[in-house]
Design an enzyme around this catalytic site. Structure first.
Site, PDB file in Angstrom:
ATOM      1  N   ARG A 148       0.997  -1.005  -0.057  1.00  0.00           N
ATOM      2  CA  ARG A 148       0.013  -0.074   0.016  1.00  0.00           C
ATOM      3  C   ARG A 148       1.143   1.243   0.039  1.00  0.00           C
ATOM      4  NH1 ARG A 148      -1.864  -3.201   4.150  1.00  0.00           N
ATOM      5  NH2 ARG A 148      -4.074  -4.241   3.815  1.00  0.00           N
ATOM      6  N   LYS A 172      -2.214  -1.923   7.930  1.00  0.00           N
ATOM      7  CA  LYS A 172      -3.264  -1.470   8.506  1.00  0.00           C
ATOM      8  C   LYS A 172      -3.363  -1.901  10.080  1.00  0.00           C
ATOM      9  CE  LYS A 172      -6.383  -0.733   4.836  1.00  0.00           C
ATOM     10  NZ  LYS A 172      -7.631  -1.071   4.160  1.00  0.00           N
ATOM     11  N   HIS A 244      -1.937   2.079  -5.973  1.00  0.00           N
ATOM     12  CA  HIS A 244      -2.781   0.765  -5.527  1.00  0.00           C
ATOM     13  C   HIS A 244      -2.933  -0.257  -6.984  1.00  0.00           C
ATOM     14  CE1 HIS A 244      -4.493  -0.030  -1.809  1.00  0.00           C
ATOM     15  NE2 HIS A 244      -5.317  -0.708  -2.228  1.00  0.00           N
ATOM     16  N   ARG A 247      -0.218  -2.437  -6.790  1.00  0.00           N
ATOM     17  CA  ARG A 247      -0.518  -3.472  -5.824  1.00  0.00           C
ATOM     18  C   ARG A 247      -1.530  -4.554  -6.423  1.00  0.00           C
ATOM     19  NH1 ARG A 247      -0.975  -4.583  -0.106  1.00  0.00           N
ATOM     20  NH2 ARG A 247      -3.022  -5.077   0.588  1.00  0.00           N
ATOM     21  N   HIS A 270      -4.003  -9.388   4.154  1.00  0.00           N
ATOM     22  CA  HIS A 270      -5.499  -9.350   4.145  1.00  0.00           C
ATOM     23  C   HIS A 270      -5.577 -10.555   5.402  1.00  0.00           C
ATOM     24  CE1 HIS A 270      -6.081  -8.076  -0.218  1.00  0.00           C
ATOM     25  NE2 HIS A 270      -5.874  -7.100   0.552  1.00  0.00           N
ATOM     26  N   TYR A 279      -9.613  -8.647  -4.505  1.00  0.00           N
ATOM     27  CA  TYR A 279      -8.454  -7.704  -5.068  1.00  0.00           C
ATOM     28  C   TYR A 279      -7.876  -8.337  -6.296  1.00  0.00           C
ATOM     29  CZ  TYR A 279      -6.057  -4.343  -2.064  1.00  0.00           C
ATOM     30  OH  TYR A 279      -5.525  -3.245  -1.345  1.00  0.00           O
TER      31      TYR A 279
END
Length: 298
Positions: A148, A172, A244, A247, A270, A279
């Site tokens: 990211r 995250k 992104h 990614r 994830h 994704y």
């Protein structure tokens, strides 16, 4: 309980209990601010504890006229989370969003670049420019590790474990993971550190930050977007791309070349395999190839 106090407590809950990132918390907060603004404009005197389902539905109808279904679904999800928190803390007995149905938005397939398009982007970088070597290293790192943009700009020199072939990534909610790094990206990072970064004097608190601007400070998210946008224009790429996109491309190319979905999930960071399935878009030619290669009746 006042809205301001409830939102502040909720923000602390999201940060401490759920470990969510600052951007995510701000997004949830903006959704709640839309609700409180609606109450103020319509002179509706409800607190977070007393607001009922009818009023929340009226708010939902009001925003549905102004925003697209995807944004509407996100706001409903944010409100549901907030009221779930109030129920969890015994401030309320019920969640007023329980009977609200979010609009069906379908699955949005991510944009990707082909391997040739990524090579074109990287080849278009002007290496005679002072920031050229850095920018090439940035693109190689994004594509090599599927990072990211927030993970890229906070990457530290102390996070590099090249002897083992990994980098440590803080994702995250400040969750750390170790991601394999391709030898090409390792090579360019080594060159960048030795020949470019060594010529800069890092500003205070940026001594360990890998990618620096000319003033010795860390890069912003917007700077990475700008670098990519300018390169896309340079090669006449008629696609709307962002960090992104690299990614998505990283994950899609790995899958098409035979990588296991579970391995891709771990590299992307994830929590749920379902997120990875969204994704990584699968085109029909790839699915056809899978059946032809692996079906017992081939």
């Amino acid at each position: 309980m006042k809205w301001q106090n409830a939102i502040r407590d909720y923000q602390l809950y999201l940060k401490i209990e759920r470990g969510l990132a600052k951007n995510t918390i701000e997004s949830y907060s903006r959704d709640l601010e839309k609700l409180t603004l609606f109450l103020t404009e319509n002179e509706i005197d409800f607190t977070p504890i007393s607001i009922d389902a009818v009023t929340v539905k009226e708010f939902n109808y009001a925003i549905a006229k102004k925003i697209n279904p995807r944004s509407q679904a996100r706001i409903i999800s944010g409100l549901r989370s907030f009221f779930d928190y109030l129920v969890f803390e015994d401030y309320r007995e019920t969640n007023p969003t329980d009977l609200i149905e979010a609009p069906k938005i379908g699955r949005k397939l991510p944009d990707t670049l082909s391997e040739d398009e990524i090579n074109e982007l990287i080849s278009a970088i002007d290496l005679s420019h002072p920031q050229g070597e850095r920018n090439r290293t940035i693109l190689e790192t994004l594509y090599s590790c599927g990072l990211r943009v927030s993970e890229l700009i906070t990457l530290k020199i102390s996070d590099l474990f090249f002897e083992e072939g990994f980098i440590k990534v803080t994702g995250k909610g400040n969750k750390e993971r170790y991601v394999p790094i391709h030898f090409n990206a390792q090579k360019y990072i080594t060159i960048y550190i030795a020949e470019i970064r060594s010529q800069l004097k890092p500003a205070k608190s940026f001594e360990d930050t890998l990618f620096l601007n000319r003033r010795g400070k860390g890069l912003t998210r917007q700077m990475i977007f700008t670098i990519l946008k300018e390169l896309a224009v340079k090669i006449n790429l008629n696609k709307k791309i962002s960090p992104h996109t690299l990614r998505h491309s990283f994950a899609t190319h790995l899958l098409k070349n035979g990588a296991d979905l579970r391995a891709i999930q771990l590299m992307l960071g994830h929590e749920s395999i379902t997120t990875t399935e969204v994704y990584v878009h699968l085109d029909t030619s790839y699915l056809k190839e899978v059946v032809e290669n692996y079906h017992p009746r081939k």
